[in-house]
Each structure stands twice: as structure tokens, then as C-alpha cells.
Scaffold this motif. Structure first.
Motif, PDB file in Angstrom:
ATOM      1  N   ARG A 139      11.592  45.216  15.077  1.00 51.44           N
ATOM      2  CA  ARG A 139      12.063  44.847  16.415  1.00 51.44           C
ATOM      3  C   ARG A 139      13.313  45.628  16.812  1.00 51.44           C
ATOM      4  NH1 ARG A 139      11.036  39.216  14.501  1.00 51.44           N
ATOM      5  NH2 ARG A 139      13.253  38.702  14.608  1.00 51.44           N
ATOM      6  N   SER A 188       7.854  43.750  25.015  1.00 56.67           N
ATOM      7  CA  SER A 188       6.573  43.588  24.330  1.00 56.67           C
ATOM      8  C   SER A 188       5.545  44.631  24.773  1.00 56.67           C
ATOM      9  CB  SER A 188       6.027  42.174  24.561  1.00 56.67           C
ATOM     10  OG  SER A 188       5.913  41.944  25.936  1.00 56.67           O
ATOM     11  N   SER A 236      14.743  40.144  21.570  1.00 55.67           N
ATOM     12  CA  SER A 236      13.989  40.303  20.334  1.00 55.67           C
ATOM     13  C   SER A 236      12.859  39.271  20.231  1.00 55.67           C
ATOM     14  CB  SER A 236      14.955  40.160  19.161  1.00 55.67           C
ATOM     15  OG  SER A 236      14.281  40.361  17.956  1.00 55.67           O
ATOM     16  N   LEU A 292       9.325  40.161  21.016  1.00 54.48           N
ATOM     17  CA  LEU A 292       8.528  40.873  20.009  1.00 54.48           C
ATOM     18  C   LEU A 292       8.179  39.979  18.832  1.00 54.48           C
ATOM     19  CD1 LEU A 292      10.228  44.371  19.841  1.00 54.48           C
ATOM     20  CD2 LEU A 292       7.926  43.832  20.656  1.00 54.48           C
TER      21      LEU A 292
END
Lengths: 368, 369
Positions: free
Chosen positions: A110, A150, A97, A100
């Protein structure tokens, strides 16, 4: 459309020329592996593409846009290296996570990409585990997930499997290729492991002393290399120095008083009278009990070892040449022993012809 | 006669047993390879034998003599660690000749033997260089040369080729064995590289979690792996889960998922026992036509083909859902087989090994080193 283009890149560290006029095009969707001995410049090249190293000269283009002046975070690349860099106090979910979060996504935004990513990597059962609770393979998969979540479509992998044990490394390499193909990414992967490069890449780049030696698909590079150094570095090979006696569609080469017939290769045309080098992979040297047919040398086995799926023999031919042979273990047949007399058959279609290198054979094959 | 004898050796670091009740012997002049993955205890074992660390329990004997109280420098064994400590102010040649010179070997003799081992590790051309002028791999070779030139009859080598590029590693390992044999040395060589162990060891000792898994010749370790771990760690094996259906005089029949039946040579399990059948990837044959029904001949779909250089590897999904891999020498490829094709896969009952089904489950057993 080429995803990455490097043009005339050069980089020196003091007197060491890590990159010398390197140009390379990587196609979108391609899985490219870069190999070469320590110090050949492969890591400098991938770091130049990533934006970690600024070249002294030359340009890098990513999706046809000049990227040479851009820092790593503006190049839209995902970079994964050997030392696994996860946050020890975060579980797998939070580690992924994080990729992001730094881009400003809210926790809710996310959630689904992170879950999707973990699922894709086969990590869905590991979300709540911390790095120390994961195996080396799972840790590296988490690191790759964090990079990919990402949304980078260009994945730069610098020895991504180097810290893992052999079995994990072997299974993970196939997963890595599958992932890149499934997600339609472009991957540039630096490795010291030639089997890794042969088994998962679309093309291999062989480097030596800051330069690209040869680029091509794995089978071509292994079975029909254009350059001597490729034959030396990818897999094992025997090398014999000789003189071309005649040259028609076949080449007749005098090697230490013996004559070998080889096929003339388009890649390396030879002329009568010139010095040349013949190479053959040890697994293509056949050991037989008599000298039926041409291209057979009488030999004494000087060392024999059993390596599980093959026997490995060192032979000394009566003409003085030293030959390495690897014979697949067939059925339960016992192998030869040191001291045995055998004939080594060097099949014509397996002999690779090369022009004699200007710098001399030893230097051309030197790994350092 | 055993030269080194290790008896019930245990080493604890806090709650962890790095070496767990290990006993084995090394013969005079033997080349023993200790094989294991990261954390298997192989370096700890070597350091115990060298005397750098002391065991929690058990004994170590050199030539029949208990060396428990003998400090490292007085044991007749030279330990070459993985991280090398060269003298930065001495040249390569001086580093290598240092040991013999300190033992008052004449200067010319020490220099000569130092050059000889430097030739072996291919650094004779760099004899006058200083360590900081060399690459990591070169420095490791100097450390190895220093061990070889020390004059000790026993060498304890921790990953001596570990920092080298694969090509150089392969070339040097044969020379290392040759030199050891020519000089009559007893060697214990720790490595994680199974091919290295197979190629140069007279015998191999396989470790896992500090426990001895198998101690035998390369031939036996490969052809008669003592357990699932060894079958998986050394070489490349397929593992199929099943239940013993019946046991006959010269073999047994194992029932896999979806009632696929495998004939094995093993007769050591009772009917209805859950077992794992192991078969080496290179013992599987592939032929382009999908034919089933005959003894150990199954049809399946090719899921992937990987070129590995010497070998080409075919991954096949059998009709019962099990996945197997077959390795075929690149020189004799399977004609006209592509991903998605149906093929038949076969292997001989004599090439199978049967193991008790692991309590932690097969997947877990294969994953944990």
C-alpha cells in the motif's frame, strides 16, 4: 469507446417518477456534469450508474459490459458524496490506505500508491493529520484520494464540493478537473452549482422531472441552448412571448405591440404567424441613453443594485415588459438609479428564439 | 435613529468565543446582511439579538431600550431559523396566519395578508397543502412567509433562502427586499452568500471567527475592502506579495518577486515594508500581444481558460512566477487567445489595494476562514 452507457433507465418511488426513460452515453476520459433543480432525478441517475439504486427498467453498461445486476463493489467505480466520510480515528495516510486494505493489499504494497496519491492531491504534508485537524477542502481531498487509490478509472461525484465554503469550493473544482484529466479518468459529477458545471465540464446534462432535457458543451448550452429550460436553468434569462410576423433569415417578432428582430436559429426554426418565445441573458441587455438602432425599448429603472463586478437592474419597458439587465462595472462610472429613464437595447444576435412550448411558458420554465 | 444597537457583545461557548466584542447599529427600516462562512458566529449573533440565547458580555438595545432581561417572545422581533418548525397538522395558509390569529387579528384580515406573503414566496397555489406534502425548499419558504406575516417590525432571518435552488434563490431575494422595504421592516439577514448580501443589503456586516471585519455599504465593502480577508471573501481578488520600494506623492511602487514593479495608489506604507497588493480579477485587462514594461503591464503565459457563463476567466503565469486571474465579460471576449499563448496583462493603480503582509503568511491568511 463509451465508458458508461445508460439505456432507457426508469425508476419510481411510489408516485414520484425519479427517472423516466433516461438514456445517456459518457465517453472515456470525459468530464460530465449533471445539473437540474431539486428533485429532477440527477442523484437517482448517478446512483443508478454506481449501483446503489436498482432501476425498475433499463440497462447500465460500464466499459460495454452489462452492469445493471452488479453490486457497487463489482462495478469498479469510485463514488464520492457530499458528506465527507473519513474515519475520525485514522490520520490521512491511514484513511487513504484503507481504500487498498479492503482490497487485500499488504501494508508494504500500500505504501507507494498511497504516498503517490497524497502527493498528487497536494496532501503530502497532511499524512499524519487526523480529519478534525484538516480544513473542509483537505478532508474532501482525502476522501477523493481514498476512492482513487484503489485504481478506479470511473469517478462518480455526487455533490462532492457541496458542503464546502464558496472559496474552497471554487478552487477545489479546478483541481478536481485537473486531477481527472491528469490521471485520464472519466468523471460524472452531479452538482446544484451551475457555475461549477459550466467551468469544469466537457459536457453538461440538464435534467428536469426525471428526464434529460438537453446535453451539450458548456458554452453551447449557455449561449445557444436548444431548449427553453436550459436557458432558464443555466444562468439567468429574460423571456418574452411574441408572435412571428415574418420569417426569412431574420425573424420579426411582435412582442406586446413592439417589434423585435432576431436571427433565425437552425436549432429552433420558426414559421410566420406562430407564437414564439424570445430569451436574452441579462448581461447582454445593454442600457443606452437614446434609442439609436432597432431592438431598443424605452424603460424605467425599477430597482438598481451594485453587486461588485456588475450592476443589477430591473426595468419596466413602456410596453409593459419587465427586463433584468446586468451591466459590468466599467471604470468608476456610476450606475443608474431607480426612477431613471433608459433605453434597453436587445442585440439581435443575442436574442434566442424558441417555439412556444405546448405546455405553456410558465410550466416549461417551472423549477419545481 | 438606530433601532437596534449592539454594544461590545461577546458570547463564549466554553473556550470558544463565538461572538467576540462586536458593536454595531441597525437603523429603523434598514436591511442589514450579516455575511460570514461556516463557524463565523453569524447565527450565534442572530440568536443573541433574538433573545434565544444570552450574551456572556455586552448589551443589546431595541429603540434605545436595554432588552437584556427581556425574553425572546417579548422582544419586538421575529426570528426565522434556518431549520423551520412548521405545524404538521395545519395547512400552509393556517401556518402562515397562525401568528396574527393568536394576536387576535380578525380572521379575514389574517387570511388576506397570509395569502399576500404566500404569493411573494410563490406558494399561493399550495395554500391548502400540508407541510409534509412540500419539498424542503417549499417548507423553508412557508417559514419565511410566517415570519413576514407575523406583524412584527423586525425580522431576524437565518439563511432564509439557503435551502432553495440557485435560480429560485436569485428570484426571491429581490422580492424579499422589496417586501421588507414596502412594509417598512427592519431586517437582519444572515447569509454565507456574498452576492445575496451585496444585492439585498443596505449595509453588510462581515464576520470572521466571531470578530467584526467590516460594516459598510455593499459599494464600500467591495471597493474598499478593510482587510485581506474581506478582499478575498467578497468578490474575486488577486493577491501579489511584495516590498514597498518607494513612496511618492500620489502613489507608491511595490517590488514583487524577480523585481517586477507594481504602481499602486496607496501611500500609507513606508519603504521596505512587506505588503500584499490586491486587485480584482475583473479589473485586469488582457490583450493578445505580449508587451511588457509600461505601467502595470506585464507579460505572461495563459495557463487556463474557464468559461463561467457571464464571465470567462483567464489564468496567467507572469514572468516572475506569480499567477493572476482575469475575468472578462463573455460578451466581449479576448480575441484569439488560447492556453499556452503569451499575453499582456494590465491594471490601473487606482484599482489596487495594499495591505500589511499577514504575520501568518499570505497563503494561510487566504485559507483560514
Amino acid at each position: 469507446m463509451p465508458e458508461v452507457r445508460v439505456e432507457g433507465a426508469a425508476k419510481a418511488y411510489g408516485a414520484v417518477r425519479a427517472l423516466q426513460d433516461v438514456s445517456l452515453t459518457v465517453n472515456a476520459g470525459e468530464y460530465l456534469c449533471i445539473v437540474g433543480p431539486s428533485g429532477c432525478g440527477k442523484t437517482t441517475l448517478i446512483k443508478t450508474i454506481a449501483g446503489i439504486v436498482k432501476p425498475d427498467a433499463g440497462e447500465v453498461y460500464i466499459e460495454e459490459e452489462a452492469a445493471t445486476a452488479l453490486p457497487i463493489e463489482e462495478r469498479g467505480v469510485g463514488y464520492v458524496f457530499q458528506e465527507i466520510a473519513l474515519f475520525p480515528h485514522m490520520n490521512s495516510y491511514d484513511n487513504v490506505s484503507y481504500g487498498l486494505m479492503v482490497k487485500g493489499a499488504t501494508p508494504r504494497e500500500r505504501e507507494s500508491p498511497v504516498e503517490e496519491m497524497l502527493y498528487m492531491m497536494g496532501l503530502e504534508g497532511y499524512a499524519t493529520l487526523y480529519p478534525r485537524e484538516l480544513s473542509g477542502g483537505a478532508r474532501q481531498k482525502t476522501a477523493i484520494s481514498r476512492t482513487l487509490v484503489s485504481g478506479s478509472t470511473l469517478l462518480l461525484l455526487d455533490e462532492p464540493l457541496g458542503a464546502l465554503d464558496l472559496k474552497v469550493r471554487t478552487s477545489l473544482r479546478y483541481e478536481l478537473r485537473k486531477l481527472v484529466k491528469d490521471l485520464n479518468l472519466t468523471a460524472i459529477h452531479v452538482t446544484h452549482d451551475q457555475e461549477e458545471a459550466l467551468s469544469i465540464s466537457d459536457r453538461i446534462v440538464v435534467m428536469k422531472a426525471g428526464r434529460i432535457v438537453e446535453v451539450g458543451p458548456p458554452q453551447e448550452m449557455y449561449l445557444n441552448p436548444r431548449e427553453l429550460f436550459t436557458a432558464k436553468f443555466l444562468g439567468e434569462a429574460n423571456f418574452f412571448t411574441g408572435t412571428v410576423k415574418t420569417c426569412t433569415d431574420h425573424v420579426e417578432v411582435a412582442v406586446n405591440g413592439s417589434t423585435l428582430m432576431a436571427e433565425d436559429r437552425e436549432e429552433t426554426p420558426l414559421r410566420g404567424g406562430e407564437r414564439c418565445v424570445l430569451a436574452i441573458r441579462p448581461e447582454f441587455v445593454e442600457l443606452v441613453n437614446d434609442s439609436v438602432g432597432g431592438n431598443t425599448w424605452e424603460c424605467t429603472v425599477t430597482s438598481a443594485s451594485f453587486v461588485g463586478d456588475h450592476f443589477r437592474y430591473e426595468l419596466r419597458a413602456s410596453n409593459g415588459e419587465v427586463i433584468l439587465s446586468k451591466a459590468a462595472v466599467r471604470g468608476d462610472a456610476a450606475g443608474f438609479a431607480a426612477g431613471d429613464k433608459v433605453f434597453a437595447a436587445l442585440p439581435e444576435e443575442r436574442l434566442l428564439t424558441f417555439r412556444y412550448p405546448e405546455e405553456g411558458l410558465e410550466k416549461a420554465l417551472n423549477l419545481e | 435613529m438606530p433601532y437596534i444597537s449592539v454594544r461590545n457583545l461577546t458570547k463564549r461557548f466554553g473556550p470558544l468565543k463565538a461572538v467576540d466584542d462586536i458593536s454595531f447599529e441597525v437603523r429603523d427600516g434598514e436591511y442589514l446582511c450579516v455575511l460570514g462562512s461556516t463557524g463565523s458566529g453569524k447565527t450565534t449573533l442572530l440568536r443573541l439579538i433574538s433573545g434565544i440565547i444570552q450574551p456572556t458580555e455586552g448589551g443589546i438595545f431595541f429603540g434605545g431600550m436595554d432588552v437584556s432581561g427581556v425574553p425572546a417572545e417579548e422582544r419586538d422581533a421575529v426570528y426565522v431559523p434556518q431549520t423551520y418548525a412548521l405545524f404538521p397538522h395545519l395547512t400552509v395558509l393556517e401556518n402562515v396566519a397562525y401568528g396574527p390569529l393568536s394576536k387576535e387579528v380578525p380572521r379575514s384580515e389574517a387570511g388576506e395578508s397570509a395569502l399576500r406573503v404566500l404569493r411573494m414566496v410563490r406558494l399561493d397555489a399550495r395554500a391548502d397543502a400540508y407541510p409534509n406534502e412540500l419539498s424542503g425548499g417549499m417548507q423553508q419558504r412557508v417559514a419565511l412567509a410566517r415570519g413576514l406575516a407575523s406583524g412584527s417590525n423586525t425580522l431576524l432571518l437565518d439563511e432564509p433562502l439557503g435551502a432553495l435552488d440557485i435560480r429560485l434563490r436569485v428570484e426571491l431575494r429581490t422580492e424579499l427586499r422589496r417586501l421588507a422595504k414596502e412594509s417598512g421592516l427592519t431586517v437582519i439577514h444572515v447569509t454565507h452568500d456574498q452576492e445575496e448580501a451585496m444585492t439585498i443589503g443596505d449595509r453588510i456586516l462581515v464576520l470572521r471567527h466571531g470578530k467584526l471585519q467590516q460594516h459598510s455599504t455593499p459599494f464600500h465593502v467591495y471597493n474598499r475592502p478593510g482587510n485581506i480577508f474581506v478582499a478575498n471573501f467578497v468578490g474575486n481578488s488577486n493577491f501579489l506579495e511584495g516590498i514597498v520600494e518607494n513612496r511618492e506623492v500620489i502613489g507608491s511602487v511595490i517590488r514583487l518577486r524577480e523585481n517586477l514593479r507594481v504602481k499602486v495608489a496607496d501611500v500609507s506604507f513606508e519603504p521596505e515594508e512587506p505588503v500584499v497588493v490586491a486587485v480584482r480579477e475583473e479589473k485586469l485587462s488582457i490583450s493578445p500581444r505580449a508587451r511588457g514594461g509600461k505601467e502595470n503591464r506585464f507579460s505572461g503565459e495563459v495557463e487556463a481558460i474557464h468559461f463561467l457563463g457571464e464571465w470567462t476567466r483567464y489564468t496567467v503565469r507572469l514572468t516572475n512566477g506569480d499567477q493572476v486571474a482575469a475575468r472578462v465579460p463573455t460578451g466581449s471576449p479576448v480575441k484569439a487567445v488560447a492556453v499556452g499563448d503569451w499575453v499582456s496583462v494590465s491594471f490601473s493603480p487606482v484599482h489596487t489595494h495594499v495591505y500589511e503582509s499577514p504575520t501568518i503568511g499570505l497563503q494561510r491568511e487566504l485559507e483560514v476562514y
